[in-house]
Design an enzyme around this catalytic site. Structure first.
Site, short mmCIF file in Angstrom:
data_model
loop_
_atom_site.label_atom_id
_atom_site.label_comp_id
_atom_site.label_asym_id
_atom_site.label_seq_id
_atom_site.Cartn_x
_atom_site.Cartn_y
_atom_site.Cartn_z
N GLN A 194 0.83 -1.21 0.00
CA GLN A 194 0.00 0.00 0.00
C GLN A 194 0.87 1.27 0.00
O GLN A 194 0.61 2.23 0.72
CB GLN A 194 -0.94 -0.01 1.21
CG GLN A 194 -2.14 -0.92 1.03
CD GLN A 194 -3.12 -0.41 -0.02
OE1 GLN A 194 -3.20 0.78 -0.31
NE2 GLN A 194 -3.86 -1.34 -0.62
N SER A 195 1.87 1.28 -0.85
CA SER A 195 2.82 2.40 -0.90
C SER A 195 2.19 3.67 -1.48
O SER A 195 1.72 3.67 -2.62
CB SER A 195 4.03 2.00 -1.74
OG SER A 195 4.82 3.11 -2.06
#
Length: 340
Positions: A75-76
């Site tokens: 979930q960058s």
């Protein structure tokens, strides 16, 4: 500092707002809290990485790249903003995503930032946790280069001396805003992870003799490692700017008491911070970075770290798109759930 000496792609929505948080200040009984809204930088819901990418992507174009590659956790926020920036300037984007949390939740693995990565046209590959991800990045880039692509690689978080220039510029921007309003700022607080934001800010603040102490609330590494990473990058950034030695080791301060069980794993205090900011100020935080930074900030206020007569700015690093990958951390009313 003459930042115009460095190539830059002007796509961020700047300056970002500086807002007073009256209801949060009242709820906590002081200090006077302000927020620097770097969640409002534009490009796919915004965030702090866009400032870095203005310098990084300009350097990529100058080097003739036709593809940009970077890496980050599933979930960058950085991956999402890189994909959006690449889409805006017509450059291919490939991302390595590290399965740092090993979550099996379909929303975590396919919604939130991951969905946006793909909507922006980026391609992705997964990697198991614990690898040297920047080494993996260079290895994969070489495969693409052998296929004829001109690849420019960006380290995780956009955190190198080029990317940190974006937060040197943010320090100058913030000083301009507070000077115009005659606001004396006593502290600046933010979430710190890959080190680029804190490194750039501390260089900008020290080089201008702003006399504003900077505190990073860590979201991943132990304190000694976090501070050392920031200090090393700050030194490289200052050298790049021609002001080597402007940052002393004691200028780099991180508090890593609010990481919880690890990077990307929500904490009760972080989820409470999300609720407080949302209900009191209409501002969305994310569980990975800004919420843990805010949780530390709130707890330190309650412990008397900042006095009631002080003025403190909290830098919002963005990331609210990740909320949709962490829906399991909340019940149907939006409250946190210990079953997550």
């Amino acid at each position: 500092m003459h930042l115009a000496r460095f190539p830059r792609r002007f796509l961020a929505h700047l300056p970002t707002p500086l807002e007073k948080l009256d209801r949060l200040s009242a709820e906590l009984g002081g200090p006077e809290i302000w927020i620097k809204r770097d969640d409002c930088t534009g490009l796919s819901t915004g965030g702090n990485k866009t400032r870095k990418l203005e310098f990084l992507m300009a350097e990529a174009e100058l080097q003739g790249a036709d593809m940009v590659m970077t890496q980050g956790a599933t979930q960058s926020n950085h991956a999402r903003q890189t994909a959006a920036f690449a889409a805006k300037i017509g450059m291919a984007c490939h991302i390595l995503l590290e399965d740092r949390t090993q979550s099996k939740d379909p929303n975590y693995n396919h919604n939130g930032n991951v969905l946006l990565d793909h909507l922006h046209g980026a391609t992705t590959e997964m990697r198991e946790p614990g690898l040297d991800m920047n080494a993996e990045l260079e290895k994969t880039a070489e495969l693409h280069r052998k296929q004829g692509r001109k690849v420019y690689t960006i380290p995780g978080g956009g955190s190198n001396a080029t990317g940190a220039l974006g937060y040197v510029n943010c320090a100058l921007e913030l000083l301009g805003q507070v000077n115009e309003r005659a606001l004396k700022v006593d502290h600046l607080v933010h979430a710190t992870g890959s080190a680029g934001t804190q490194a750039g800010l501390v260089v900008g603040l020290k080089a201008t003799n702003a006399q504003i102490p900077l505190l990073g609330i860590g979201v991943r590494a132990p304190r000694d490692k976090q501070e050392e990473n920031v200090y090393k990058l700050a030194c490289l950034t200052a050298e790049k700017l021609g002001c080597a030695g402007v940052v002393a080791r004691e200028d780099v301060v991180a508090n890593t008491d609010y990481v919880g069980d690890g990077y990307g794993i929500p904490t009760e205090s972080g989820l409470d911070a999300i609720r407080m900011f949302a209900e009191l100020e209409g501002i969305l935080l994310d569980p990975v970075y800004s919420a843990k930074g805010a949780a530390g900030f709130i707890d330190l206020i309650r412990k008397g770290r900042f006095t009631k007569d002080e003025r403190v700015v909290f830098l919002h690093t963005g990331g609210s798109a990740a909320l949709f990958g962490y829906d399991a951390a909340f019940d149907h009313t939006g409250r946190w759930t210990s079953a997550s």
